[in-house]
Design an enzyme around this catalytic site. Structure first.
Site, PDB file in Angstrom:
ATOM      1  N   HIS A  26      -2.492  -2.962  -3.163  1.00 16.34           N
ATOM      2  CA  HIS A  26      -3.866  -2.650  -2.754  1.00 16.34           C
ATOM      3  C   HIS A  26      -4.806  -2.592  -4.115  1.00 16.34           C
ATOM      4  O   HIS A  26      -5.903  -2.985  -4.075  1.00 16.34           O
ATOM      5  CB  HIS A  26      -3.900  -1.557  -1.885  1.00 16.34           C
ATOM      6  CG  HIS A  26      -5.234  -1.525  -1.080  1.00 16.34           C
ATOM      7  ND1 HIS A  26      -5.384  -0.590  -0.270  1.00 16.34           N
ATOM      8  CD2 HIS A  26      -6.200  -2.602  -0.734  1.00 16.34           C
ATOM      9  CE1 HIS A  26      -6.708  -0.991   0.510  1.00 16.34           C
ATOM     10  NE2 HIS A  26      -7.049  -2.070   0.139  1.00 16.34           N
TER      11      HIS A  26
ATOM     12  N   HIS B  26       0.812  -1.185   0.049  1.00 13.25           N
ATOM     13  CA  HIS B  26      -0.009  -0.034  -0.235  1.00 13.25           C
ATOM     14  C   HIS B  26       0.763   1.343   0.012  1.00 13.25           C
ATOM     15  O   HIS B  26       2.152   1.169   0.255  1.00 13.25           O
ATOM     16  CB  HIS B  26      -0.721   0.208   1.385  1.00 13.25           C
ATOM     17  CG  HIS B  26      -1.680  -1.097   1.624  1.00 13.25           C
ATOM     18  ND1 HIS B  26      -2.827  -1.098   1.739  1.00 13.25           N
ATOM     19  CD2 HIS B  26      -1.292  -2.336   2.180  1.00 13.25           C
ATOM     20  CE1 HIS B  26      -3.521  -2.269   1.784  1.00 13.25           C
ATOM     21  NE2 HIS B  26      -2.359  -2.986   2.306  1.00 13.25           N
TER      22      HIS B  26
ATOM     23  N   ASP C  13      -3.432   2.368  -4.773  1.00 13.52           N
ATOM     24  CA  ASP C  13      -2.147   2.333  -4.160  1.00 13.52           C
ATOM     25  C   ASP C  13      -1.472   0.974  -4.384  1.00 13.52           C
ATOM     26  O   ASP C  13      -2.452  -0.211  -4.622  1.00 13.52           O
ATOM     27  CB  ASP C  13      -2.153   2.665  -2.715  1.00 13.52           C
ATOM     28  CG  ASP C  13      -2.837   1.855  -1.914  1.00 13.52           C
ATOM     29  OD1 ASP C  13      -4.237   1.725  -2.164  1.00 13.52           O
ATOM     30  OD2 ASP C  13      -2.793   1.252  -0.827  1.00 13.52           O
TER      31      ASP C  13
ATOM     32  N   GLU D  72       2.579  -1.150   4.350  1.00 10.39           N
ATOM     33  CA  GLU D  72       2.533   0.258   3.982  1.00 10.39           C
ATOM     34  C   GLU D  72       3.887   1.045   3.621  1.00 10.39           C
ATOM     35  O   GLU D  72       4.629   0.974   4.446  1.00 10.39           O
ATOM     36  CB  GLU D  72       1.764   1.177   4.989  1.00 10.39           C
ATOM     37  CG  GLU D  72       0.346   0.559   5.137  1.00 10.39           C
ATOM     38  CD  GLU D  72      -0.941   1.204   4.523  1.00 10.39           C
ATOM     39  OE1 GLU D  72      -0.685   2.048   3.500  1.00 10.39           O
ATOM     40  OE2 GLU D  72      -2.129   0.810   4.717  1.00 10.39           O
TER      41      GLU D  72
END
Length: 203
Positions: free
Chosen positions: A152, A34, A162, A116
């Site tokens: 994602h 992400h 993303d 992330e």
């Protein structure tokens, strides 16, 4: 049975309350990448960690009003300088994917690990982030039967974008292979790992 507790020693640990038990702890096959920034496009602040750990100040920025009541988390965050923070044991289910599907299987949170990258769809990622992401991928591959790496956007098409068009999938894949080749024990570990090769990518 492995006694690995799901916490990587190379990551700073910030425990999140936003997780639960996986339906099948042995079924961890997908790595999801992400991007995140709070406020959007701003890097280096505490707000992402505060969001994932349930401590965000909703008055810190007008845009945070939309986050009120949101309970989300990720297993890992890779900062712009390559520092890695972990919020949830990879043995547990973090709440990062939302409504999602991969290869006909829904609820990707059940069987995935979320990473992330501090960034956005419109800013290139830093070299240090790719290095850290590759090291993280290889470390996780030694503990879990990962078979696929997806963005994602690929597991929630039309809903998420993303890590975005500026994430260099080909560079990530090449760096991953290069790092693994330097350590013979890792070559077999990533031999069957399928990585997205460029965008757009069909399911």
């Amino acid at each position: 049975m492995s006694t690995f507790d799901g916490w990587l020693p190379q990551a700073a640990r910030y425990d999140s309350p936003n997780f639960d038990t996986r339906p099948d702890p042995a079924d961890i096959t997908l790595l999801v990448i992400h991007n995140v920034s709070l406020p959007a496009g701003c890097f280096g602040g505490p707000h992402v960690s505060d969001l994932f750990t349930g401590r965000i100040d909703y008055n810190a920025d007008p845009s945070f009003a939309d986050l009120r009541g949101l309970k989300v988390s990720s297993h890992f965050l890779v900062r712009r300088d390559g520092r890695v923070i972990q919020y949830v044991s990879a043995n547990e289910r973090a709440w990062h994917a939302g409504v999602s599907s991969f290869r006909g299987r829904e609820k990707c949170n059940d069987y995935s690990i979320g990473i992330e990258l501090e960034g956005s769809d419109v800013v290139p990622f830093e070299a240090a982030q790719y290095e850290a992401l590759v090291a993280l991928t290889l470390a996780l591959q030694q503990h879990y039967p990962l078979t696929d790496v997806q963005g994602h956007e690929h597991i929630a098409p039309g809903r998420k974008t993303d890590p975005g068009p500026l994430f260099n999938w080909e560079y990530y894949r090449k760096l991953l292979n290069k790092k693994a080749a330097a350590e013979p024990a890792l070559v077999n570990a990533i031999a069957g790992l399928r990585v997205v090769k460029g965008l757009p990518q069909s399911q």
